[in-house]
Scaffold this active site. Structure first.
Site, PDB file in Angstrom:
ATOM      1  N   SER A 100      39.374  28.996  40.988  1.00 49.94           N
ATOM      2  CA  SER A 100      39.587  27.890  40.059  1.00 49.94           C
ATOM      3  C   SER A 100      40.052  26.631  40.768  1.00 49.94           C
ATOM      4  CB  SER A 100      40.573  28.288  38.955  1.00 49.94           C
ATOM      5  OG  SER A 100      41.675  28.928  39.486  1.00 49.94           O
ATOM      6  N   HIS A 115      32.514  29.957  37.633  1.00 50.04           N
ATOM      7  CA  HIS A 115      33.908  29.836  37.198  1.00 50.04           C
ATOM      8  C   HIS A 115      34.072  30.175  35.717  1.00 50.04           C
ATOM      9  CE1 HIS A 115      37.598  27.127  36.361  1.00 50.04           C
ATOM     10  NE2 HIS A 115      38.006  28.268  36.862  1.00 50.04           N
ATOM     11  N   GLU A 126      31.347  27.784  34.293  1.00 50.15           N
ATOM     12  CA  GLU A 126      30.870  26.655  35.093  1.00 50.15           C
ATOM     13  C   GLU A 126      30.080  27.218  36.283  1.00 50.15           C
ATOM     14  OE1 GLU A 126      34.334  23.274  34.399  1.00 50.15           O
ATOM     15  OE2 GLU A 126      34.649  24.714  35.993  1.00 50.15           O
ATOM     16  N   ASN A 137      38.872  21.510  34.405  1.00 54.04           N
ATOM     17  CA  ASN A 137      40.247  21.341  34.875  1.00 54.04           C
ATOM     18  C   ASN A 137      40.548  19.897  35.266  1.00 54.04           C
ATOM     19  OD1 ASN A 137      40.965  23.923  34.328  1.00 54.04           O
ATOM     20  ND2 ASN A 137      40.623  24.690  36.402  1.00 54.04           N
TER      21      ASN A 137
HETATM   22  N1  LIG Z   1      43.845  33.744  35.803  1.00 52.87           N
HETATM   23  C1  LIG Z   1      43.171  32.686  35.391  1.00 52.87           C
HETATM   24  O1  LIG Z   1      43.503  32.044  34.386  1.00 52.87           O
HETATM   25  C2  LIG Z   1      41.943  32.250  36.151  1.00 52.87           C
HETATM   26  C3  LIG Z   1      40.980  31.460  35.516  1.00 52.87           C
HETATM   27  C4  LIG Z   1      39.829  31.105  36.195  1.00 52.87           C
HETATM   28  C5  LIG Z   1      39.649  31.523  37.498  1.00 52.87           C
HETATM   29  N2  LIG Z   1      40.613  32.273  38.108  1.00 52.87           N
HETATM   30  C6  LIG Z   1      40.356  32.698  39.487  1.00 52.87           C
HETATM   31  O2  LIG Z   1      39.937  34.049  39.491  1.00 52.87           O
HETATM   32  C7  LIG Z   1      40.370  34.689  40.685  1.00 52.87           C
HETATM   33  C8  LIG Z   1      41.179  35.922  40.337  1.00 52.87           C
HETATM   34  O3  LIG Z   1      42.261  35.531  39.539  1.00 52.87           O
HETATM   35  P1  LIG Z   1      43.058  36.583  38.658  1.00 52.87           P
HETATM   36  O4  LIG Z   1      43.871  35.788  37.703  1.00 52.87           O
HETATM   37  O5  LIG Z   1      42.142  37.620  38.165  1.00 52.87           O
HETATM   38  O6  LIG Z   1      44.042  37.208  39.753  1.00 52.87           O
HETATM   39  P2  LIG Z   1      44.746  38.632  39.724  1.00 52.87           P
HETATM   40  O7  LIG Z   1      45.906  38.507  40.625  1.00 52.87           O
HETATM   41  O8  LIG Z   1      44.960  39.105  38.336  1.00 52.87           O
HETATM   42  O9  LIG Z   1      43.662  39.603  40.394  1.00 52.87           O
HETATM   43  C9  LIG Z   1      43.248  39.467  41.724  1.00 52.87           C
HETATM   44  C10 LIG Z   1      42.729  40.823  42.171  1.00 52.87           C
HETATM   45  O10 LIG Z   1      42.163  40.669  43.467  1.00 52.87           O
HETATM   46  C11 LIG Z   1      42.429  41.865  44.184  1.00 52.87           C
HETATM   47  N3  LIG Z   1      42.237  41.646  45.605  1.00 52.87           N
HETATM   48  C12 LIG Z   1      43.037  41.012  46.487  1.00 52.87           C
HETATM   49  N4  LIG Z   1      42.502  41.034  47.715  1.00 52.87           N
HETATM   50  C13 LIG Z   1      41.326  41.707  47.613  1.00 52.87           C
HETATM   51  C14 LIG Z   1      40.324  42.079  48.535  1.00 52.87           C
HETATM   52  N5  LIG Z   1      40.430  41.764  49.833  1.00 52.87           N
HETATM   53  N6  LIG Z   1      39.268  42.763  48.086  1.00 52.87           N
HETATM   54  C15 LIG Z   1      39.160  43.093  46.777  1.00 52.87           C
HETATM   55  N7  LIG Z   1      40.088  42.791  45.866  1.00 52.87           N
HETATM   56  C16 LIG Z   1      41.152  42.101  46.265  1.00 52.87           C
HETATM   57  C17 LIG Z   1      43.849  42.196  43.788  1.00 52.87           C
HETATM   58  O11 LIG Z   1      44.161  43.545  44.067  1.00 52.87           O
HETATM   59  C18 LIG Z   1      43.826  41.883  42.305  1.00 52.87           C
HETATM   60  O12 LIG Z   1      43.491  43.000  41.529  1.00 52.87           O
HETATM   61  C19 LIG Z   1      41.144  33.637  41.470  1.00 52.87           C
HETATM   62  O13 LIG Z   1      40.291  33.032  42.386  1.00 52.87           O
HETATM   63  C20 LIG Z   1      41.561  32.651  40.397  1.00 52.87           C
HETATM   64  O14 LIG Z   1      41.747  31.346  40.885  1.00 52.87           O
HETATM   65  C21 LIG Z   1      41.734  32.662  37.463  1.00 52.87           C
END
Ligand SMILES: NC(=O)c1ccc[n+]([C@@H]2O[C@H](COP(=O)([O-])OP(=O)(O)OC[C@H]3O[C@@H](n4cnc5c(N)ncnc54)[C@H](O)[C@@H]3O)[C@@H](O)[C@H]2O)c1
Length: 508
Positions: free
Chosen positions: A125, A146, A158, A196
């Site tokens: 994001s 996204h 997106e 965003n």
């Molecule tokens: N949470 C939100 O509101 C949101 C919205 C849009 C985009 N995002 C993006 O989505 C992505 C994930 O966010 P999230 O909120 O799900 O985070 P999260 O912390 O809930 O989940 C991340 C996951 O990635 C795993 N992980 C870490 N290293 C890894 C690896 N080397 N191989 C495989 N898995 C691995 C972790 O174990 C975890 O389960 C980020 O890039 C974030 O910016 C988040």
């Protein structure tokens, strides 16, 4: 040649099964796409599967899904124990922890095992898609995909082309997004992507207003929610998201644009974040929460209209007409004439200007003059604006009058463009600049914002409703008052306003 995302037996991979990854897996499987899921944390992976199964079970209970469809969807999901198990996936979506080093490592590992035709997309994001792609062997097959949180409820995705992304890669992600029952919108890589970026116009601008002591946070929430039709006020929203998420995201977008003043956050946000008053998660943000419930700040009863005379300036003919109608229906004792008689409350309806400047320009008695924000309409919650010389007696007469029909009114202190004009013009200006930079098509800008932020309108539609000339006037007024390039109008807006064109009109 890349994969054909419309083929029935398409196999995709999702890397990372946290909050976002599990949502992405859910919508893909429900959309009929086979998915392999990997997470470095095995427990997280198993929990994600249970979570999805449970969510689909609830959908069946509520009659939104057939049991058979649930079983089919679940049967399309395969949990895998190593990244190398994603080798036969035709599209891989990375949704792992938001950290550039982690993502670079994951992309290198994925590139090592998949075929040359595989598309690899990131759900980041805040990181640049181009930066992530730059660490890859084949940056032309890397793109942004996204999603928004919670994925099953948020329809928007997106699709982001990095500098080197081949157009066919984004085309296939558009197809996959639709198969996943999302509404994909295509754009070029930019800080904050699209949604965003626009979101900064709402919360950051209002935080600047509060920092100037124009009013209380609750006043701004009321004005924008009840007056302009936003689902949540900006301060309610910041409390829900958490200032530890909102402020760093704002700062990052500002810095990634090389300190573009339009995105400059308020230092107050930084201080509040450091003080640990983050919102719902700490039981105190702008509001206070008890057992997860927001405690409504006490509201003072509004004064009653004292029946005194009211004179409305004709300097803004549209404002005069709109306010005269409302004042009449509120039972005002309206007095006419070229100048306000002694003892009359003086109401002005400037666009883009503060009350003080209006008083000086029109030669009015400052102690009796208040502004009313008419531009977004006076049918809902009304904003009444004093100036530093206004007496309480006249402020109360204005408040009482404009609430005499029970619609609700809030008094704020002087500032150029008041609240609704200023916030809507700021959002519109950011939308126009996104169009000017060619980040997305005008229609897509509005579509993405309405779907991704739940605003009552998209940025360009806000401008069309207010009138592009009015938006230009508001921004020029803000720029004149503050001398801050934050408010300089986007050329997209300025040119269309000057030529009488729609903000959706494209150039040849
Ligand atoms: N949470 C939100 O509101 C949101 C919205 C849009 C985009 N995002 C993006 O989505 C992505 C994930 O966010 P999230 O909120 O799900 O985070 P999260 O912390 O809930 O989940 C991340 C996951 O990635 C795993 N992980 C870490 N290293 C890894 C690896 N080397 N191989 C495989 N898995 C691995 C972790 O174990 C975890 O389960 C980020 O890039 C974030 O910016 C988040």
């Amino acid at each position: 040649m890349v994969v054909d995302a419309s083929k029935e037996d398409l196999l995709i991979g999702v890397c990372g099964a946290g909050a976002m990854g599990r949502g992405i897996v859910q919508v893909a499987s429900v959309g009929g796409v086979r998915v392999k899921v990997f997470d470095i944390n095995k427990e997280q992976l198993e929990e994600a599967f249970k979570f999805i199964d449970n969510m689909l079970g609830r959908a069946v209970e509520k009659g939104r899904m057939q049991q058979e469809a649930r079983q089919d969807a679940v049967s399309r999901i395969e949990l895998v124990g190593a990244i190398s198990d994603l080798s036969d996936c035709e599209i891989v979506i990375e949704a792992a922890t938001e950290n550039l080093e982690i993502k670079k490592k994951i992309f290198a590992e994925i590139e090592d095992v998949v075929s040359d035709n595989t598309i690899i997309a990131t759900n980041t994001s805040s990181l640049s898609v181009t930066t992530i792609a730059s660490a890859c062997k084949r940056p032309e097959r890397i793109a942004g995909f996204h999603f928004f949180n919670p994925v099953p409820l948020m329809k928007l995705v997106e699709v982001i082309d990095g500098v080197l992304t081949e157009p066919c890669v984004g085309d296939q992600l558009m197809t996959l997004g639709s198969r996943m029952t999302r509404e994909p919108v295509r754009l070029k890589d930019a800080p904050g992507f699209l949604v965003n970026q626009v979101g900064r116009g709402y919360n950051v601008e209002t935080q600047h207003l509060q920092a100037e002591c124009v009013g209380e946070f609750v006043d701004f929430d009321r004005i924008l929610r009840d007056g302009a039709g936003f689902r949540m006020g900006p301060f309610e929203l910041m409390d829900l998201t958490g200032l530890d998420v909102t402020h760093p995201a704002s700062e990052l977008i500002y810095r990634q644009f090389f300190d573009e003043p339009r995105y400059r956050p308020s230092p107050v946000m930084q201080s509040r974040m450091e003080a640990g008053i983050l919102g719902r998660k700490t039981n105190r943000g702008y509001y206070v929460y008890e057992n997860g419930k927001k405690l409504e700040p006490e509201t003072k009863a509004l004064p009653k209209y004292d029946g005194g005379p009211v004179w409305i300036s004709k300097a803004e003919p549209d404002g005069h007409a709109a306010l005269s109608d409302v004042a009449n229906s509120c039972g005002a004792k309206i007095v006419t004439g070229d100048t306000p008689p002694d003892g009359a409350l003086i109401l002005v309806t400037p666009v883009g200007q503060e009350v003080t400047q209006t008083v000086v320009d029109q030669g009015l008695d400052a102690t009796r003059t208040l502004g009313v924000d008419y531009l977004v309409g006076l049918g809902t919650h009304r904003t009444v604006v004093s100036n530093p010389a206004t007496s309480i007696e006249y402020r109360d007469r204005a408040l009482g009058l404009l609430n005499n029909d029970g619609v609700g009114a809030t008094a704020i202190r002087d500032c150029p463009a008041f609240v609704c004009q200023r916030v809507l013009a700021t959002i519109c200006n950011i939308g126009c600049q996104i169009a000017q930079l060619g980040t997305a098509e005008p229609e897509d800008i509005d579509k993405a914002v309405v779907l991704g932020l739940n605003y009552p309108s998209g940025p360009l539609s806000f401008g069309e409703t207010l009138g592009p000339k009015n938006v230009l006037k508001i921004l020029e007024g803000l720029y004149t008052s503050y001398g801050d390039p934050r408010y300089r109008p986007s050329p997209w807006l300025r040119r269309r306003a000057m030529l009488g064109l729609s903000l959706f009109d494209k150039e040849i």
